[in-house]
Design a protein around this motif. Structure first.
Motif, short mmCIF file in Angstrom:
data_model
loop_
_atom_site.label_atom_id
_atom_site.label_comp_id
_atom_site.label_asym_id
_atom_site.label_seq_id
_atom_site.Cartn_x
_atom_site.Cartn_y
_atom_site.Cartn_z
N CYS A 87 0.81 -1.21 0.00
CA CYS A 87 0.00 0.00 0.00
C CYS A 87 0.85 1.27 0.00
O CYS A 87 2.04 1.25 0.34
CB CYS A 87 -0.92 0.03 1.22
SG CYS A 87 -0.07 -0.17 2.81
N LYS A 108 -2.62 -3.08 -6.90
CA LYS A 108 -3.66 -2.55 -6.02
C LYS A 108 -3.82 -1.06 -6.31
O LYS A 108 -2.88 -0.30 -6.14
CB LYS A 108 -3.28 -2.71 -4.53
CG LYS A 108 -3.48 -4.11 -3.97
CD LYS A 108 -2.40 -5.07 -4.38
CE LYS A 108 -1.03 -4.66 -3.85
NZ LYS A 108 0.05 -5.57 -4.33
N ASP A 110 -5.71 2.39 -5.31
CA ASP A 110 -6.37 2.93 -4.12
C ASP A 110 -6.57 4.44 -4.32
O ASP A 110 -5.63 5.15 -4.67
CB ASP A 110 -5.48 2.67 -2.90
CG ASP A 110 -6.16 2.94 -1.58
OD1 ASP A 110 -7.34 3.34 -1.58
OD2 ASP A 110 -5.52 2.74 -0.53
N ALA A 123 -10.70 0.77 -3.38
CA ALA A 123 -9.46 0.10 -3.83
C ALA A 123 -9.87 -1.17 -4.55
O ALA A 123 -10.87 -1.81 -4.20
CB ALA A 123 -8.55 -0.22 -2.66
N HIS A 124 -9.10 -1.51 -5.56
CA HIS A 124 -9.42 -2.68 -6.39
C HIS A 124 -8.11 -3.31 -6.84
O HIS A 124 -7.12 -2.61 -7.04
CB HIS A 124 -10.24 -2.25 -7.61
CG HIS A 124 -10.93 -3.35 -8.32
ND1 HIS A 124 -12.17 -3.82 -7.94
CD2 HIS A 124 -10.57 -4.09 -9.40
CE1 HIS A 124 -12.55 -4.79 -8.75
NE2 HIS A 124 -11.58 -4.98 -9.66
N THR A 125 -8.12 -4.61 -6.99
CA THR A 125 -6.92 -5.33 -7.42
C THR A 125 -7.13 -5.92 -8.81
O THR A 125 -8.18 -6.53 -9.08
CB THR A 125 -6.57 -6.47 -6.44
OG1 THR A 125 -6.33 -5.91 -5.15
CG2 THR A 125 -5.32 -7.22 -6.89
N ILE A 144 -6.24 -13.01 -4.51
CA ILE A 144 -7.21 -12.05 -5.04
C ILE A 144 -8.64 -12.52 -4.77
O ILE A 144 -9.49 -11.75 -4.32
CB ILE A 144 -6.97 -11.80 -6.54
CG1 ILE A 144 -5.63 -11.10 -6.75
CG2 ILE A 144 -8.10 -10.97 -7.14
CD1 ILE A 144 -5.20 -10.98 -8.19
N ASP A 228 -11.92 -1.95 4.40
CA ASP A 228 -10.63 -2.19 3.75
C ASP A 228 -10.15 -3.61 4.05
O ASP A 228 -10.02 -4.01 5.21
CB ASP A 228 -9.60 -1.18 4.27
CG ASP A 228 -8.39 -1.06 3.39
OD1 ASP A 228 -8.34 -1.72 2.33
OD2 ASP A 228 -7.46 -0.31 3.74
N LEU A 230 -7.08 -6.36 3.08
CA LEU A 230 -5.80 -6.66 2.45
C LEU A 230 -5.34 -8.05 2.89
O LEU A 230 -5.14 -8.29 4.08
CB LEU A 230 -4.72 -5.64 2.84
CG LEU A 230 -4.65 -4.37 1.99
CD1 LEU A 230 -5.47 -3.28 2.65
CD2 LEU A 230 -3.21 -3.91 1.83
N ALA A 317 -3.29 -8.61 -2.15
CA ALA A 317 -4.51 -8.15 -2.83
C ALA A 317 -5.31 -7.26 -1.90
O ALA A 317 -5.33 -7.47 -0.68
CB ALA A 317 -5.34 -9.34 -3.29
N GLN A 318 -5.99 -6.28 -2.46
CA GLN A 318 -6.77 -5.33 -1.67
C GLN A 318 -8.10 -5.02 -2.35
O GLN A 318 -8.17 -4.84 -3.56
CB GLN A 318 -6.00 -4.02 -1.48
CG GLN A 318 -6.76 -2.95 -0.69
CD GLN A 318 -6.02 -1.63 -0.63
OE1 GLN A 318 -5.21 -1.31 -1.50
NE2 GLN A 318 -6.28 -0.85 0.41
#
Length: 405
Positions: A87, A108, A110, A123-125, A144, A228, A230, A317-318
């Motif tokens: 991050c 990731k 954000d 946030a998206h991976t 993921i 959130d 992670l 992954a987030q």
């Protein structure tokens, strides 16, 4: 005491407030889709970060133009953290030219948007180069999928009457289904106007230090949460990078700074960003700001967002979104569709309790009463219908994925 205040003031979620949250969420989702669409092999992370921030400012500048005193813009600068970087990676052009993306990179993304201090985070991976012909497998797919399903389960558990301790347990269980771990110390917060970090917390993996101060809380109607998640294929503990942080946030400290450069820097930050996180790239005199920021951090006037890493070779992954606990049901204002069919894992959600959560609908009841007159509000009937479609697509994807495993 803060929790009591929230419980006794449900009127804070008035229609204009809800509209501003939804407008911020709509912009955040569109910027996320733009950044994802440009995550291609050879693309510099620095360039993507700059383009994402630029688009947030352009889109927020189009609304509430007549209200000159209304603040709006970036609530968290566009950041892209790659592979084992977890991050807050946001390169600064004068000191770090950043990296270029490669096919197969786990990215990731954000970012955050606010309208009048009402914040929407996302946030998206993704995996660079992924397609129906080039699916992702192995540990990348494991982590993921694990993080995505956990984020979906949280959406069904964060509701009035629910408790944070119960959710922490479910996060750990979700991670174990894919032989992954929730990263220690990651916290989801309630949010208020101009306040991203509220008193209520959901810690996905408290660890020994945080467990001692982890306080039980219940969720209440009209609260807003920054959720959130992670996960990592590693051991669940991150290490601070030797990279200098480039994202900071103004705190409420009243310490009187001694250096002129620190005072000028702090005044600019307060005027332009308030207490929203910002990137040093957005400061006019970056050289002077770098001299002043040290004193600010040393005396807790500024809080840095450190760049955090897992071990090289691991993957992180987030998924992050903003959800409003409306009386008619939870309303998720950020989050974009995720196609589970592009990820192939030997693992799946088998725990009956978790499967039960995923089978639940996430849509709250919508007010179908039509409004007369012209409106540009994101919270209008048209936008609510779009939200229903998006949520429906996510639910269908989840159920389809589970049925094939």
């Amino acid at each position: 005491m803060a929790a009591a205040k929230l419980e006794t003031t449900p009127e804070v979620m008035t229609d204009p407030v809800f509209t501003k949250y939804c407008m911020a969420g709509d912009i955040a989702n569109r910027v996320m889709l733009f950044v994802i669409g440009n995550c291609k092999a050879g693309k510099p992370v620095l360039e993507l970060s700059i383009e994402g921030d630029k688009l947030i400012l352009e889109e927020t500048d189009k609304i509430f133009r007549k209200e000159k005193s209304l603040k709006k813009g970036i609530a968290f600068p566009t950041s892209l953290s790659v592979n084992h970087c977890a991050c807050n990676y946001n390169p600064s052009p004068d000191s770090d030219k950043g990296i270029n993306l490669k096919d197969g990179d786990v990215v990731k993304i954000d970012l955050g948007v606010h309208i009048d201090g009402y914040i929407a985070t996302i946030a998206h991976t993704i995996v660079v180069g992924i397609s129906p012909e080039n699916k992702v497998s192995g540990r990348k797919a494991d982590v993921i999928l694990a993080a995505f399903y956990a984020s979906e389960i949280l959406q069904r558990l964060i509701k009035p009457g629910g408790q944070n301790f119960n959710i922490t347990e479910k996060i750990t269980l979700s991670a174990s289904e894919f032989n992954t771990l929730p990263i220690e110390g990651i916290i989801s917060h309630d949010m208020e106007q101009n306040r991203m970090l509220g008193e209520k917390r959901i810690i996905q993996n408290p660890g020994e230090a945080l467990r001692k101060e982890y306080k039980k809380c219940s969720f209440v109607e009209n609260e807003v949460y920054n959720v959130d998640v992670l996960f990592t294929t590693g051991e669940g503990k991150l290490k601070q990078s030797d990279m200098k942080p480039t994202i900071f946030r103004r705190t409420e400290s009243a310490y009187k700074l001694k250096l002129q450069t620190a005072r000028v820097f702090t005044n600019e930050v307060t005027t332009k960003f308030g207490n929203m996180p910002f990137t040093m790239r957005a400061i006019e005199d970056l050289k002077s700001a770098r001299m002043g920021v040290t004193e600010c951090v040393n005396h807790q006037v500024m809080e840095p967002y450190d760049v955090m890493f897992d071990k090289e070779g691991e993957f992180v992954a987030q998924f992050k979104y903003t959800v409003i606990l409306r009386p008619s049901g939870n309303y998720k204002i950020t989050g974009i569709p995720f196609d589970c069919s592009l990820y192939e894992s030997e693992f799946s959600i088998k725990n009956e309790e978790l499967v039960g959560y995923l089978s639940q609908s996430t849509s709250g009841k919508k007010n179908k009463k039509k409004k007369k007159g012209k409106t540009n509000e994101i919270g209008s009937e048209k936008e609510e219908k779009n939200s229903e479609i998006s949520q429906g697509d996510d639910k269908q994807t989840i159920e389809s994925s589970n049925s094939t495993k």
